[in-house]
Motif scaffolding. Structure first.
Motif, PDB file in Angstrom:
ATOM      1  N   ALA A   1      -9.243  17.893 -21.275  1.00 44.90           N
ATOM      2  CA  ALA A   1     -10.072  16.809 -20.738  1.00 44.90           C
ATOM      3  C   ALA A   1      -9.330  15.481 -20.802  1.00 44.90           C
ATOM      4  CB  ALA A   1     -11.390  16.723 -21.505  1.00 44.90           C
ATOM      5  N   VAL A   2      -8.648  15.215 -21.903  1.00 44.65           N
ATOM      6  CA  VAL A   2      -7.890  13.969 -22.041  1.00 44.65           C
ATOM      7  C   VAL A   2      -6.730  13.952 -21.055  1.00 44.65           C
ATOM      8  CG1 VAL A   2      -6.379  12.662 -23.583  1.00 44.65           C
ATOM      9  CG2 VAL A   2      -8.567  13.542 -24.423  1.00 44.65           C
ATOM     10  N   GLU A   3      -6.012  15.061 -20.955  1.00 49.85           N
ATOM     11  CA  GLU A   3      -4.880  15.119 -20.034  1.00 49.85           C
ATOM     12  C   GLU A   3      -5.313  14.964 -18.587  1.00 49.85           C
ATOM     13  OE1 GLU A   3      -2.497  18.560 -20.895  1.00 49.85           O
ATOM     14  OE2 GLU A   3      -1.580  17.581 -22.626  1.00 49.85           O
TER      15      GLU A   3
ATOM     16  N   ALA B   1      -9.987  26.935 -29.297  1.00 44.63           N
ATOM     17  CA  ALA B   1     -10.489  26.805 -27.921  1.00 44.63           C
ATOM     18  C   ALA B   1     -11.109  25.427 -27.704  1.00 44.63           C
ATOM     19  CB  ALA B   1     -11.512  27.899 -27.626  1.00 44.63           C
ATOM     20  N   ARG B   2     -11.883  24.931 -28.688  1.00 46.64           N
ATOM     21  CA  ARG B   2     -12.478  23.588 -28.564  1.00 46.64           C
ATOM     22  C   ARG B   2     -11.392  22.520 -28.483  1.00 46.64           C
ATOM     23  NH1 ARG B   2     -15.932  25.550 -32.447  1.00 46.64           N
ATOM     24  NH2 ARG B   2     -14.922  24.314 -34.074  1.00 46.64           N
ATOM     25  N   ALA B   3     -10.378  22.640 -29.330  1.00 44.01           N
ATOM     26  CA  ALA B   3      -9.289  21.650 -29.328  1.00 44.01           C
ATOM     27  C   ALA B   3      -8.532  21.687 -27.999  1.00 44.01           C
ATOM     28  CB  ALA B   3      -8.335  21.923 -30.493  1.00 44.01           C
ATOM     29  N   ARG B   4      -8.292  22.861 -27.472  1.00 39.37           N
ATOM     30  CA  ARG B   4      -7.598  22.965 -26.179  1.00 39.37           C
ATOM     31  C   ARG B   4      -8.427  22.347 -25.068  1.00 39.37           C
ATOM     32  NH1 ARG B   4      -5.189  28.992 -27.069  1.00 39.37           N
ATOM     33  NH2 ARG B   4      -3.285  28.323 -28.131  1.00 39.37           N
ATOM     34  N   ALA B   5      -9.744  22.570 -25.111  1.00 36.36           N
ATOM     35  CA  ALA B   5     -10.625  21.992 -24.089  1.00 36.36           C
ATOM     36  C   ALA B   5     -10.623  20.473 -24.177  1.00 36.36           C
ATOM     37  CB  ALA B   5     -12.044  22.537 -24.246  1.00 36.36           C
ATOM     38  N   ARG B   6     -10.662  19.924 -25.394  1.00 31.65           N
ATOM     39  CA  ARG B   6     -10.613  18.465 -25.557  1.00 31.65           C
ATOM     40  C   ARG B   6      -9.296  17.913 -25.039  1.00 31.65           C
ATOM     41  NH1 ARG B   6     -12.996  19.417 -30.784  1.00 31.65           N
ATOM     42  NH2 ARG B   6     -10.954  19.072 -31.733  1.00 31.65           N
TER      43      ARG B   6
END
Length: 102
Positions: free
Chosen positions: A68-70, A60-65
């Motif tokens: 945010a970048v996208e 979930a943290r990786a998907r959120a990061r």
């Protein structure tokens, strides 16, 4: 070396059957889908071998990061970077057979 094949008869739920019927080559679709799953399983095994634990929270943290970048990459920014790369290739005499995606 040629790949060996086996014929299988499978039973699937109605919704899966309907989806498979839309494929022009159901066997190829199933092979690609299962191989993608096998790659995922192999990746999980590799993580375990290196002591990396993948948790739902970490995913979930990786998907959120990533989201945010996208979000920072607007269509205009993507187009500008793509054009910059193309110009660099042209400057070096590299041409692409691929048409521009406009």
């Amino acid at each position: 070396m040629t790949e060996r094949f086996r014929k299988l008869s499978i039973s699937v739920p109605e919704d899966v059957a309907e989806r498979l019927e839309r494929e022009s080559n159901t066997s190829a679709f199933l092979v690609n889908t299962v191989r993608a799953r096998m790659r995922l399983e192999n990746l999980t095994t590799m993580h375990e071998e290196f002591g990396i634990t993948v948790t739902p929270e970490g995913v979930a943290r990786a998907r959120a990061r990533r989201a945010a970048v996208e979000a920072e990459w607007t269509p205009e920014r993507r187009a500008a970077v793509r054009e910059h790369a193309r110009q660099g290739a042209r400057d070096k005499g590299i041409t692409s057979a691929r048409p521009s995606a406009a």
